[in-house]
Design an enzyme around this catalytic site. Structure first.
Site, PDB file in Angstrom:
ATOM      1  N   HIS A  74       0.823  -1.214   0.000  1.00  0.00           N
ATOM      2  CA  HIS A  74       0.000   0.000   0.000  1.00  0.00           C
ATOM      3  C   HIS A  74       0.855   1.262   0.000  1.00  0.00           C
ATOM      4  O   HIS A  74       1.971   1.289   0.519  1.00  0.00           O
ATOM      5  CB  HIS A  74      -1.006   0.010   1.150  1.00  0.00           C
ATOM      6  CG  HIS A  74      -0.418  -0.043   2.532  1.00  0.00           C
ATOM      7  ND1 HIS A  74       0.062   1.060   3.178  1.00  0.00           N
ATOM      8  CD2 HIS A  74      -0.288  -1.069   3.407  1.00  0.00           C
ATOM      9  CE1 HIS A  74       0.480   0.730   4.391  1.00  0.00           C
ATOM     10  NE2 HIS A  74       0.288  -0.566   4.552  1.00  0.00           N
ATOM     11  N   ASP A  76      -0.210   4.376   1.168  1.00  0.00           N
ATOM     12  CA  ASP A  76      -0.496   5.333   2.241  1.00  0.00           C
ATOM     13  C   ASP A  76       0.274   4.991   3.513  1.00  0.00           C
ATOM     14  O   ASP A  76       0.775   3.876   3.686  1.00  0.00           O
ATOM     15  CB  ASP A  76      -1.993   5.385   2.525  1.00  0.00           C
ATOM     16  CG  ASP A  76      -2.550   4.029   2.961  1.00  0.00           C
ATOM     17  OD1 ASP A  76      -2.170   3.016   2.356  1.00  0.00           O
ATOM     18  OD2 ASP A  76      -3.355   3.999   3.903  1.00  0.00           O
ATOM     19  N   ASP A 107       6.097   0.407   7.503  1.00  0.00           N
ATOM     20  CA  ASP A 107       4.718   0.102   7.108  1.00  0.00           C
ATOM     21  C   ASP A 107       4.225   1.123   6.096  1.00  0.00           C
ATOM     22  O   ASP A 107       3.663   2.145   6.464  1.00  0.00           O
ATOM     23  CB  ASP A 107       3.825   0.076   8.351  1.00  0.00           C
ATOM     24  CG  ASP A 107       2.438  -0.442   8.057  1.00  0.00           C
ATOM     25  OD1 ASP A 107       2.212  -0.977   6.958  1.00  0.00           O
ATOM     26  OD2 ASP A 107       1.580  -0.330   8.933  1.00  0.00           O
ATOM     27  N   GLU A 141      -5.107   1.590   2.608  1.00  0.00           N
ATOM     28  CA  GLU A 141      -5.071   0.366   3.414  1.00  0.00           C
ATOM     29  C   GLU A 141      -5.204   0.682   4.901  1.00  0.00           C
ATOM     30  O   GLU A 141      -5.871  -0.046   5.649  1.00  0.00           O
ATOM     31  CB  GLU A 141      -3.767  -0.400   3.163  1.00  0.00           C
ATOM     32  CG  GLU A 141      -3.729  -1.800   3.750  1.00  0.00           C
ATOM     33  CD  GLU A 141      -3.312  -1.873   5.216  1.00  0.00           C
ATOM     34  OE1 GLU A 141      -3.526  -2.924   5.843  1.00  0.00           O
ATOM     35  OE2 GLU A 141      -2.763  -0.876   5.741  1.00  0.00           O
ATOM     36  N   GLU A 142      -4.571   1.769   5.327  1.00  0.00           N
ATOM     37  CA  GLU A 142      -4.589   2.103   6.742  1.00  0.00           C
ATOM     38  C   GLU A 142      -5.967   2.577   7.217  1.00  0.00           C
ATOM     39  O   GLU A 142      -6.225   2.648   8.421  1.00  0.00           O
ATOM     40  CB  GLU A 142      -3.547   3.193   7.049  1.00  0.00           C
ATOM     41  CG  GLU A 142      -2.105   2.799   6.756  1.00  0.00           C
ATOM     42  CD  GLU A 142      -1.553   1.789   7.747  1.00  0.00           C
ATOM     43  OE1 GLU A 142      -2.292   1.358   8.645  1.00  0.00           O
ATOM     44  OE2 GLU A 142      -0.368   1.431   7.620  1.00  0.00           O
ATOM     45  N   GLU A 167       3.800  -6.627   3.708  1.00  0.00           N
ATOM     46  CA  GLU A 167       3.746  -5.971   5.025  1.00  0.00           C
ATOM     47  C   GLU A 167       4.907  -6.462   5.892  1.00  0.00           C
ATOM     48  O   GLU A 167       5.410  -7.579   5.708  1.00  0.00           O
ATOM     49  CB  GLU A 167       2.426  -6.294   5.720  1.00  0.00           C
ATOM     50  CG  GLU A 167       1.197  -5.679   5.076  1.00  0.00           C
ATOM     51  CD  GLU A 167       0.888  -4.273   5.584  1.00  0.00           C
ATOM     52  OE1 GLU A 167       1.769  -3.671   6.232  1.00  0.00           O
ATOM     53  OE2 GLU A 167      -0.227  -3.793   5.318  1.00  0.00           O
ATOM     54  N   HIS A 390       4.492   2.145  13.368  1.00  0.00           N
ATOM     55  CA  HIS A 390       3.645   3.279  13.766  1.00  0.00           C
ATOM     56  C   HIS A 390       4.162   3.969  15.020  1.00  0.00           C
ATOM     57  O   HIS A 390       3.417   4.658  15.713  1.00  0.00           O
ATOM     58  CB  HIS A 390       2.188   2.851  13.992  1.00  0.00           C
ATOM     59  CG  HIS A 390       1.548   2.216  12.792  1.00  0.00           C
ATOM     60  ND1 HIS A 390       0.306   1.640  12.828  1.00  0.00           N
ATOM     61  CD2 HIS A 390       1.975   2.057  11.520  1.00  0.00           C
ATOM     62  CE1 HIS A 390      -0.009   1.162  11.642  1.00  0.00           C
ATOM     63  NE2 HIS A 390       1.002   1.399  10.826  1.00  0.00           N
TER      64      HIS A 390
END
Length: 417
Positions: A74, A76, A107, A141-142, A167, A390
Site C-alpha cells: 500500500h 499510504d 509500514d 489500506e490504513e 507488510e 507506527h
C-alpha cells in the site's frame, strides 16, 4: 548496471517515496512516481483512481501462460504523530547505522519498493516467468482498504492464484525475549531462545499465513424524547440499546468457543456507546459500536446476518433499531503446505539466515479484500520491517530491505517456473 548501482537505486527510490507525504490521502504522487520508475525499466502500468488524488497502480510481467502471482503493497501511511519526538524529520528518510528512518519506512513503503524492484530485476534479467506477476500498489489500506477493495471488485483478484503481501513480518531479534511479543507471536520462552540462537541477523522474521478479519458496525436505537419528569410519554432509546446489548452479549457467548488452529477465537469488542443530550430529558437516540476480529470458522457473513436477526426480533417487539456496517474485512488462512508458504519458508530461511516460524496474527491486510472476491487465493504476509510499526523514529534495516528484494525475486521465479 552493476550491483553497487542497483543497490544505490533501490535505496534512493525508497528515500524518494518516504519523502512523498501520503498521510492525507494523496497517494497519486506515489503512484505517479512508481509509474515513471517502472516505465524507465520497460514496464507498463495502469492507474486506477479511487478519487482524483487517490490512485492505485497495477503492473504486470510474464508470458501469461500459467498461474497469476500477485504482489500487494500500500502507498499510504499513518499520521506522523508528535513530530517533536522524532530524532529527525519524520519524512526525511535519514540514513544512520544501516537504517533508514521515517514514517512509512516499515509500514510499508520498504515492502512495496522491494516488490517493485523484484519485478524490475526479473524483467531486466529476462527471467522466464510462465504465468503473470501482478504488482498492485493500493490506496487507503490504513483507513479501510479502499484501493484493494476497488481493485478486487474491478476483477484484479479473480485470476489470482497466489498473493504475496509485503507488510512487515519481523521484530528486533532481542524483542523475541519479551513476554508480550511471545504472546502475540504464540511462542514460549524456550522457542524464543532457540530462535535467537539460530538467528544470524539483527531481526527475527515470521511467515504470516493467517490473519483475522474484522466486522465493524454501529447499532442505533430510536426513541421519543420527553422531559424526565414525564418519562411515560417518551421512549428511552438507551433502554432499547441496553436490551440489544444484552442479547448481543449472549450471542457472542455462543461463538467465542469456536477456534481456528492458528488464529484462535473470534474476539468481539464494544468500542463506543453514545446516547442522550442532557441529564433532564429522556433520550431519543443512542448507539453502540462494535469491532469483531473474525476467523474463517465464524464467517463475517454469518456474524452480520445473526446481528441483523437479533435486531429484527427486537424490532418485532416494538424496538426501533438499525444496523450500519462500516467495514467488512475477511479473515485469511492459507494451508502450511501451500506452494507460496513453502517457497517463503525455504528461500527465506536461507536468505535471512534464521528459522522462520509460521504464525497467524490479529491484525489485517489488503488480503482481506482480495479473498472476499476470490477465497481460493493462497496468501502469505512476509516483508521487511518491524511489525510493531507506527512508532516514533520508525525505521527499516536496509540490509533486510535488500534481502527481501532477492527473496521476492526467488519466490516469484519458483512460483512461475
Amino acid at each position: 548496471m552493476n550491483e553497487v548501482e542497483k543497490m544505490d537505486e533501490v535505496v534512493q527510490a525508497l528515500s524518494d517515496v518516504i519523502k512523498l507525504n501520503t498521510v492525507n490521502g494523496n497517494e497519486k504522487i506515489v503512484a505517479d512516481y512508481l509509474a515513471d520508475l517502472l516505465a524507465k525499466h520497460g514496464i507498463d502500468s495502469k492507474a486506477v483512481a479511487y478519487e482524483p488524488d487517490r490512485v492505485s497502480l497495477v503492473a504486470e510481467i510474464g508470458d501469461g501462460n500459467g498461474p497469476v502471482v500477485g504482489f500487494d503493497g500500500h502507498e499510504d501511511i499513518v499520521a506522523l504523530g508528535d513530530a517533536a519526538k522524532w530524532d529527525a524529520d519524520a519524512l526525511s528518510a535519514k540514513i544512520a547505522d544501516g537504517k533508514m528512518f521515517g514514517r512509512g519506512t516499515t509500514d510499508m513503503k520498504s515492502g512495496l519498493m522491494a516488490g517493485v524492484f523484484a519485478m524490475i530485476h526479473l524483467k531486466e534479467n529476462n527471467v522466464p516467468l510462465h504465468g503473470t506477476l501482478r504488482l498492485m500498489a493500493t490506496v487507503g489500506e490504513e483507513y479501510g482498504q479502499f484501493g484493494a477493495r476497488q481493485l478486487a471488485e474491478a476483477g484484479y483478484a479473480k485470476e489470482l492464484d497466489t498473493l504475496i503481501v509485503g507488510e512487515p513480518s519481523g521484530v528486533v531479534k532481542q524483542a523475541v525475549a519479551i513476554p508480550q511479543i511471545q504472546q502475540m507471536l504464540q511462542i514460549n520462552q524456550d522457542s524464543a531462545n532457540k530462535l535467537m540462537a539460530a538467528n544470524q541477523t539483527t531481526e527475527q522474521h515470521f511467515i504470516e499465513l493467517a490473519h483475522k478479519g474484522s466486522l465493524t458496525y454501529t447499532v442505533s436505537a430510536q426513541g421519543v424524547a420527553a422531559h424526565s419528569s414525564m418519562p411515560e410519554i417518551g421512549k428511552n432509546a438507551i433502554d432499547s440499546l441496553l436490551t440489544f446489548y444484552q442479547k448481543q452479549q449472549a450471542y457472542f457467548a455462543t461463538i467465542t468457543d469456536k477456534k481456528n488452529p492458528v488464529l484462535g477465537a473470534t474476539v468481539p469488542v464494544v468500542t463506543l456507546i453514545q446516547g442522550g443530550e442532557q441529564i433532564n430529558t429522556v433520550p431519543a437516540s443512542a448507539s453502540i459500536s462494535v469491532k469483531i476480529r473474525t476467523i474463517p470458522e465464524v464467517p463475517n457473513t454469518k456474524l452480520a446476518a445473526d446481528i441483523q436477526q437479533l435486531i429484527d426480533e427486537l424490532n418485532a417487539n416494538g424496538e426501533q433499531l438499525s444496523l450500519d456496517i462500516h467495514s467488512n474485512l475477511y479473515p485469511v488462512h492459507t494451508a502450511d503446505d501451500a506452494p507460496v508458504v513453502k517457497a517463503a519458508k525455504e528461500i527465506g530461511e536461507t536468505d535471512l539466515q534464521q528459522v522462520l516460524p509460521l504464525i497467524g496474527v490479529p491484525g489485517g491486510t489488503d488480503a482481506s479484500s482480495f479473498v472476499a472476491v476470490n477465497p481460493d487465493i493462497d496468501v502469505v504476509v512476509f516483508g521487511p520491517g518491524n511489525i510493531t510499526a507506527h512508532q516514533v523514529n520508525e525505521y527499516v534495516d536496509l540490509d533486510m530491505y535488500h534481502r527481501f528484494i532477492t527473496i521476492y525475486e526467488k519466490m516469484i521465479t519458483r512460483l512461475l517456473a
